[in-house]
Design a protein around this motif. Structure first.
Motif, PDB file in Angstrom:
ATOM      1  N   SER A 684     -69.879  43.323  70.985  1.00  9.44           N
ATOM      2  CA  SER A 684     -70.837  42.846  69.989  1.00  9.44           C
ATOM      3  C   SER A 684     -71.605  41.621  70.452  1.00  9.44           C
ATOM      4  N   THR A 685     -71.070  40.890  71.426  1.00 11.01           N
ATOM      5  CA  THR A 685     -71.734  39.665  71.868  1.00 11.01           C
ATOM      6  C   THR A 685     -72.274  39.719  73.294  1.00 11.01           C
ATOM      7  N   THR A 686     -71.628  40.523  74.169  1.00  9.62           N
ATOM      8  CA  THR A 686     -72.090  40.592  75.562  1.00  9.62           C
ATOM      9  C   THR A 686     -72.580  41.977  75.954  1.00  9.62           C
ATOM     10  N   GLY A 687     -72.194  42.993  75.179  1.00 10.28           N
ATOM     11  CA  GLY A 687     -72.621  44.354  75.487  1.00 10.28           C
ATOM     12  C   GLY A 687     -71.745  45.072  76.484  1.00 10.28           C
ATOM     13  N   LYS A 688     -70.635  44.452  76.932  1.00 15.79           N
ATOM     14  CA  LYS A 688     -69.753  45.138  77.882  1.00 15.79           C
ATOM     15  C   LYS A 688     -68.298  44.837  77.566  1.00 15.79           C
ATOM     16  N   ALA A 689     -67.427  45.702  78.076  1.00 15.34           N
ATOM     17  CA  ALA A 689     -65.998  45.548  77.844  1.00 15.34           C
ATOM     18  C   ALA A 689     -65.477  44.361  78.640  1.00 15.34           C
ATOM     19  N   PRO A 690     -64.410  43.704  78.159  1.00 22.13           N
ATOM     20  CA  PRO A 690     -63.884  42.532  78.867  1.00 22.13           C
ATOM     21  C   PRO A 690     -62.942  42.882  80.007  1.00 22.13           C
ATOM     22  N   TYR A 691     -62.751  44.188  80.262  1.00 23.77           N
ATOM     23  CA  TYR A 691     -61.812  44.617  81.289  1.00 23.77           C
ATOM     24  C   TYR A 691     -62.374  45.829  82.024  1.00 23.77           C
ATOM     25  N   THR A 692     -61.961  45.989  83.280  1.00 19.17           N
ATOM     26  CA  THR A 692     -62.383  47.161  84.055  1.00 19.17           C
ATOM     27  C   THR A 692     -61.271  48.208  84.121  1.00 19.17           C
ATOM     28  N   THR A 693     -60.013  47.755  84.008  1.00 21.05           N
ATOM     29  CA  THR A 693     -58.857  48.657  83.991  1.00 21.05           C
ATOM     30  C   THR A 693     -57.887  48.190  82.914  1.00 21.05           C
ATOM     31  N   VAL A 694     -57.299  49.155  82.226  1.00 19.83           N
ATOM     32  CA  VAL A 694     -56.310  48.848  81.199  1.00 19.83           C
ATOM     33  C   VAL A 694     -55.064  49.699  81.448  1.00 19.83           C
ATOM     34  N   ILE A 695     -53.918  49.045  81.512  1.00 13.17           N
ATOM     35  CA  ILE A 695     -52.627  49.733  81.662  1.00 13.17           C
ATOM     36  C   ILE A 695     -51.819  49.507  80.390  1.00 13.17           C
ATOM     37  N   THR A 696     -51.196  50.564  79.906  1.00 11.40           N
ATOM     38  CA  THR A 696     -50.317  50.420  78.751  1.00 11.40           C
ATOM     39  C   THR A 696     -48.909  50.888  79.099  1.00 11.40           C
ATOM     40  N   HIS A 697     -47.946  50.214  78.511  1.00  9.64           N
ATOM     41  CA  HIS A 697     -46.554  50.627  78.687  1.00  9.64           C
ATOM     42  C   HIS A 697     -45.954  50.970  77.332  1.00  9.64           C
ATOM     43  N   GLY A 698     -44.876  51.740  77.360  1.00  6.08           N
ATOM     44  CA  GLY A 698     -44.230  52.162  76.133  1.00  6.08           C
ATOM     45  C   GLY A 698     -43.266  51.122  75.604  1.00  6.08           C
ATOM     46  N   PHE A 699     -42.518  51.519  74.587  1.00  6.79           N
ATOM     47  CA  PHE A 699     -41.530  50.639  73.990  1.00  6.79           C
ATOM     48  C   PHE A 699     -40.183  50.811  74.695  1.00  6.79           C
ATOM     49  N   VAL A 700     -39.316  49.827  74.529  1.00 10.93           N
ATOM     50  CA  VAL A 700     -37.997  49.869  75.148  1.00 10.93           C
ATOM     51  C   VAL A 700     -36.985  50.371  74.124  1.00 10.93           C
ATOM     52  N   LEU A 701     -36.273  51.424  74.491  1.00  7.69           N
ATOM     53  CA  LEU A 701     -35.244  52.020  73.638  1.00  7.69           C
ATOM     54  C   LEU A 701     -33.877  51.819  74.282  1.00  7.69           C
ATOM     55  N   ASP A 702     -32.835  52.111  73.529  1.00  6.90           N
ATOM     56  CA  ASP A 702     -31.509  52.009  74.127  1.00  6.90           C
ATOM     57  C   ASP A 702     -31.214  53.245  74.972  1.00  6.90           C
ATOM     58  N   GLU A 703     -30.012  53.311  75.527  1.00  6.31           N
ATOM     59  CA  GLU A 703     -29.683  54.388  76.459  1.00  6.31           C
ATOM     60  C   GLU A 703     -29.695  55.759  75.813  1.00  6.31           C
ATOM     61  N   ARG A 704     -29.530  55.799  74.497  1.00  5.46           N
ATOM     62  CA  ARG A 704     -29.539  57.080  73.788  1.00  5.46           C
ATOM     63  C   ARG A 704     -30.925  57.437  73.262  1.00  5.46           C
ATOM     64  N   GLY A 705     -31.906  56.584  73.529  1.00  2.00           N
ATOM     65  CA  GLY A 705     -33.263  56.855  73.081  1.00  2.00           C
ATOM     66  C   GLY A 705     -33.549  56.346  71.685  1.00  2.00           C
ATOM     67  N   PHE A 706     -32.670  55.478  71.159  1.00  2.00           N
ATOM     68  CA  PHE A 706     -32.867  54.939  69.819  1.00  2.00           C
ATOM     69  C   PHE A 706     -33.579  53.593  69.891  1.00  2.00           C
ATOM     70  N   LYS A 707     -34.331  53.300  68.831  1.00  2.00           N
ATOM     71  CA  LYS A 707     -34.987  52.009  68.722  1.00  2.00           C
ATOM     72  C   LYS A 707     -33.937  50.914  68.610  1.00  2.00           C
ATOM     73  N   MET A 708     -34.192  49.800  69.263  1.00  2.00           N
ATOM     74  CA  MET A 708     -33.233  48.710  69.221  1.00  2.00           C
ATOM     75  C   MET A 708     -33.304  47.962  67.887  1.00  2.00           C
ATOM     76  N   SER A 709     -32.145  47.657  67.334  1.00  2.00           N
ATOM     77  CA  SER A 709     -32.081  46.877  66.096  1.00  2.00           C
ATOM     78  C   SER A 709     -30.752  46.151  66.047  1.00  2.00           C
ATOM     79  N   LYS A 710     -30.755  44.999  65.406  1.00  2.00           N
ATOM     80  CA  LYS A 710     -29.534  44.204  65.299  1.00  2.00           C
ATOM     81  C   LYS A 710     -28.470  44.958  64.513  1.00  2.00           C
TER      82      LYS A 710
END
Length: 1075
Positions: A684-710
């Protein structure tokens, strides 16, 4: 023998690897192969498990090296055999510890880096261009979790690789310091009395103190992970210069007409009492709403509808379904789809209600209980479904089109106000409900758009706390998500307007901070109009490289479908929206002059100035006389606007950086968060994206594939992984490098798993890798660069080893370039820990330990080992920097760079270059050595059988006979069998005392007791025979030789050992004479 895609050469043959518990493994060195083809799980955990029992450096009992063991025993004062010549055996020596001792050693190495400013000196020296990975700022509101570790270590791996690639790496760490998370932390720390006494400025001061303290704590943790960054000069979103840059972005968007104030429904959090952006929501599983089927009484039809339903009046009703009964007091219309057909049905007596999902059962309302026969209007396609759900018979009386229903009049149940039927959009379907949609423009986005079309009132009788206001009449003061919802349902039932109440399980937006449900509520807010630059944003997305590729589709979909961005928040801790309001008209006052003046004030004094300066001081001189007419706004900006302005506040403001950045790397949830807010503000202000490459990573689960929670007790704390827990048995201290090794082992483009078992496997692999490096160091203790043997003088096995090394360097380099670190993990694991140790190191020990200190064959081997050490230590340095530096500080020789300077630290060395000559190993030679290695595997099987049946003890007690059907292969084997160097000799490759190629089997030796036939590369038939070795056992090298007993001065030695001992004795005498 399988060949990898795009691979020109087969390097290792298929063989039975004992360390893999009998599993077949394929050793190839192009490594363009999926984990599945390696027999690996995606996280490589199953591969790690297979390796857990691998004796990576030591051979099996049948292959034990006698003189080495004897010399080791002697050095410890133990009784041993062959002690007479123990001093002539060259033992490995190194100062490099067998154990990592990470709790002590890693901090020492980090201090070494810091004291010598290694990061800065390497950046200053590099001249290959600038590389900018822009750090997405984590919230400064608590301790780091394993997801933070995954994120920062991934970034550090990339940065360290780029450093070795001669780039000037500029990595400025950042922190998001404003917003509700921090404000809540402050409020939670205060008692009720202190909260009441809290002024905005006091709250802001406490929030700033808390944020800065958290930044300090998190920074120490990031450093402990081994992350290099400009820690002395991070960016904080609370810094005045950052806030001023953010105000400037707001100003530019406002000047272009993208910022406006409006009353429209937004996600509202009653628990936080503020508007929320989509990125501040989460949709937990298991939410159950109270849904109702209700009826609204029709009281009039337009003139063109006379005669359609006259016989049904006055008992005609519109049937609606809603999951938010509390919004019925705000009802302004009922919407239909003009393309659908609607049925006027007569409701007959109930026959039994069908059950729905969930524990609660549907509850019939008075409409079904009273037994009356009202006429209802529903979508004709839904009649069978509703009959089943309501447990009643619906008799169709008439069919009308949706367009015929427009402008019909009905009464709103809660106050009998007349409202109209309107035409809605395609969101009205027959997938659920009744085909008629209760419309409350103040409480839904689609309702709002329909309301704008018909100029309906934007009515929202709900306050900031989520309670009904006086406008809701009898429901005033009730919580809309609790008692208020129940009261509305009860009222409908009492008015005989409720058909059915049933639980409805669906995804529902929750406040991601308080973990409590939100509502849609119309309020006066500031918005950024995305429509004005939406297409430009979508076009820019297509020019960015997205890793993984599906990230492009995800952010494109979100950007193309998103509504205007609500950027105002009703909180104190944040950057103020720089607007004034007329005290009487409440009209906002804001222009370029006022915003620029406020920006200059904030740049000097920080955003606190908005709260402690008077209006006349905040207004520029030309407007100061108007100050009495205006008051300051109290809204702050969305924290996503804060972090989304980092490109302007950091990339554009710091001379060492550049805009756009080379890389953004964050979690996959940032497609709707930081990636998107940064994109929108930048486009909206410069007309171009602020990055040339974007990498995304997933979430970290426990060994059984469950979401971590206390609550589940499955949370992995990265600091505990490094430092250990209270119970060191259950939670040992692994150190930062083991944590980093785990990061490299996972395919981070999807959700990843970690847990105690995985960490143990990583520790085991790390230990074996460390042992391999220790082997290299210890056998180079007397190495000097001037002793290097020219390539053309190297034995073929050594040339082959260098060819393999070059393939590894090439493939690892490609994987770093593609950010595929898990492939690097696989290559390192297979090559360094398994193949190199189990083959080349195994056959090299003879040359290294008993071949003579100055012999060409030993120096040839050391030439290869030095090349491997210098390459491997740099290949692993981005992932395991502490281990790599530990190796480098124990290097027994100096490494001089091209500019003549000695590399004091591993990251000064640069990336290993590919050697074209080492690559010039012909295809024929590669194929031949692949056959030799496969043949070696088959020979080992027969030797193992002979050992198990007590013919031999170690393999050195054996002689191998071979008969090969292919004349060309037989000739090559005969050639190396007859070679006069110890390295290429066939018996040396088998680690036997003798090997002989038979021209035919007609006269095979009578002493052969164990035989086998096999196919090499599924084409060449080979007969293998094993017999006791000829001659006597050499006391020094334990090889059997017919020459033992031939030398009067050394009757127990073979010819080679005799020559070595004689040469050493001569050298000692010369040294004594010289002295």
């Amino acid at each position: 023998m399988s060949i990898l895609p795009n691979s020109s050469y087969k390097v290792f043959s298929q063989r039975n690897c004992r360390s893999f518990r009998g599993a077949t493994c394929v050793n190839l060195f192009n490594f363009r192969i999926s984990p599945a083809e390696f027999g690996l799980a995606k996280t490589t955990c199953s591969f790690c498990t297979l390796l857990s029992g691998c004796d990576y450096l030591h051979s099996s009992k049948r292959r034990s090296r006698g003189p080495v063991m004897a010399a080791k025993k002697a050095s410890k004062g133990q009784k041993q055999e062959g002690g007479k010549y123990k001093d002539t055996v060259i033992l490995p020596k190194t100062t490099f510890g067998m154990r990592a001792n990470s709790l002590v050693k890693e901090p020492e190495i980090q201090k070494l880096w810091e004291d010598n400013q290694v990061f800065k000196r390497v950046v200053d020296r590099n001249d290959g261009g600038t590389f900018v990975l822009h750090d997405g700022p984590p919230y400064a509101n608590g301790d780091l979790h394993i997801g933070h570790a995954l994120n920062k270590i991934l970034k550090d791996i990339i940065n360290r690789y780029k450093l070795l690639q001669n780039f000037k790496v500029q990595f400025v760490p950042g922190w998001d310091c404003h917003g509700l998370p921090i404000e809540l932390k402050v409020l939670q720390s205060l008692d009720e009395t202190s909260r009441k006494e809290l002024t905005p400025l006091k709250l802001r001061a406490k929030a700033a103190k808390f944020a800065k303290g958290t930044v300090k704590t998190q920074m120490a943790s990031f450093k402990r992970y081994g992350v290099w960054a400009q820690w002395e000069d991070p960016y904080l979103t609370l810094d005045p210069e950052y806030e001023a840059a953010q105000i400037d972005v707001f100003c530019q968007m406002a000047l272009q007409g993208y910022i406006y104030r409006g009353r429209k429904p937004v996600h509202w959090s009653p628990s936080s009492r503020t508007a929320l952006a989509e990125a501040e929501l989460e949709y937990p599983e298991g939410h159950v709403s109270k849904s109702v089927y209700a009826i609204f009484k029709v009281v009039g039809t337009p003139p063109n509808s006379i005669g359609l339903v006259e016989e049904c009046l006055p008992d005609l009703y519109l049937a609606i379904w809603t999951t938010t009964p509390w919004t019925i007091p705000a009802n302004s219309a009922v919407a239909v789809n003009s393309k659908l057909k609607y049925a006027v049905v007569e409701l007959h007596s109930p026959q039994g209600i069908s059950s729905t999902s969930g524990n609660e059962k549907p509850r019939p309302g008075t409409v079904l209980k009273e037994g009356k026969r009202p006429f209802l209007i529903v979508a004709s396609d839904l009649v069978p479904t509703l009959e089943k759900k309501w447990g009643t018979k619906l008799v169709v009386k008439k069919i009308v089109s949706g367009s015929d229903l427009e402008n019909w009049r009905y009464t709103r149940p809660t106050d009998n106000a007349e409202c109209s039927v309107v035409i809605g959009g395609d969101y009205i379907t027959t997938e659920s409900g009744t085909g008629l949609v209760h419309t409350a423009p103040g409480h839904g986005q689609e309702d709002y758009l329909t309301g704008l079309k018909y100029q309906l009132p934007i009515f929202s009788p709900v306050d900031d706390a989520g309670k009904f206001t006086e406008e809701a009449g009898q429901f005033c003061g009730l919580d809309v998500l609790g008692a208020g919802n129940v009261a509305v349902i009860k009222y409908l039932d009492e008015c005989s307007l409720l058909i059915l109440e049933e639980p409805y399980k669906h995804k529902y937006p929750y406040d991601w901070r308080t973990k409590k449900p939100t509502i849609f509520r119309a309020t006066e807010q500031w918005f950024a109009s995305v429509e004005g630059f939406r297409q430009a944003a979508i076009d820019a997305i297509g020019k960015v490289t997205w890793i993984p590729a599906q990230g492009e589709n995800r952010i494109s979909t979100m950007t193309s479908s998103r509504s205007d961005w609500c950027i105002s928040r009703q909180r104190t801790w944040g950057v103020p929206i720089p607007v004034f309001y007329h005290k009487e008209s409440k009209q906002p006052f804001m222009n370029e002059e006022t915003i620029s003046h406020i920006k200059s004030i904030i740049a000097q004094k920080g955003s606190d100035a908005w709260w402690y300066l008077a209006v006349e001081e905040l207004l520029p001189d030309i407007y100061r006389d108007r100050a009495p007419q205006y008051e300051k706004g109290t809204d702050t900006m969305d924290v996503w606007f804060d972090s989304g302005s980092s490109w302007a506040a950091v990339l554009e403001k710091r001379n060492s950086l550049r805009f756009p950045a080379d890389l953004y790397l964050e979690g996959s949830d940032q497609h709707r968060g930081w990636f998107q807010s940064s994109l929108l503000t930048s486009i909206s202000t410069t007309g171009k994206a602020p990055y040339t490459t974007v990498i995304t990573h997933g979430f970290v689960l426990d060994e059984r594939g469950f979401k971590m929670s206390k609550s589940l007790g499955n949370v992995i704390n990265p600091n505990t992984v490094i430092e250990g827990g209270q119970n060191q048995t259950d939670a040992p201290a692994y150190g930062a490098d083991v944590l980093r090794l785990w990061v490299s082992s996972v395919d981070y483009t999807t959700d990843v798993q970690v847990g105690p078992q995985i960490l143990r496997q990583m520790s085991d692999i790390y230990r074996k890798l460390r042992g391999t490096l220790r082997y290299l160091l210890s056998n180079l203790h007397d190495w000097k660069v001037e002793n290097e043997v020219p390539y053309h003088d190297l034995p073929r096995i050594d040339q082959h080893a260098l060819f393999q090394l070059q393939n590894v360097v090439k493939n690892i380099s490609e994987s770093y370039e593609k950010y595929q670190f898990f492939k690097i993990f696989q290559i390192i694991q297979r090559f360094v820990i398994v193949d190199l140790s189990n083959f080349y190191f195994d056959i090299a020990k003879d040359r290294l330990y008993v071949g003579g200190k100055t012999s060409v064959m030993r120096r040839s081997c050391q030439t290869v080992l030095a090349a491997h050490l210098l390459s491997i230590v740099r290949l692993i340095a981005p992932i395991l920097p502490h281990l790599a530096e530990d190796v480098w500080q124990n290097l027994p020789f100096q490494y001089t760079m091209k500019d003549g300077l000695v590399a004091k630290f591993v990251f000064e060395t640069g990336w290993p270059e590919l050697n074209a000559r080492w690559f010039a190993f012909s295809k024929e030679e590669v194929d031949f050595w692949a056959k030799v290695l496969e043949l070696r595997t088959e020979v080992n099987k027969v030797l193992e059988l002979a050992r198990s049946e007590k013919l031999i003890g170690s393999s050195l007690e054996a002689k191998v006979y071979l008969h090969v059907s292919d004349p060309a292969l037989a000739a090559r084997l005969q050639e190396i069998s007859a070679t006069d160097n110890d390295a290429d000799n066939l018996h040396g490759l088998f680690i036997t005392s003798q090997a002989e190629i038979l021209s035919s089997l007609s006269g095979k030796p009578l002493n052969v007791t164990h035989t086998s036939r096999c196919l090499i590369q599924e084409a060449n038939e080979v007969w293998i025979g094993v017999a006791r070795a000829d001659g006597l056992k050499c006391e020094r090298c334990w090889n059997y030789s017919t020459k033992v007993g031939s030398y009067s001065e050394h009757p127990t030695l073979c010819s080679r050992c005799h020559d070595v001992v004689a040469l050493q004795s001569h050298s000692v005498l010369e040294a004594v004479s010289y002295a």
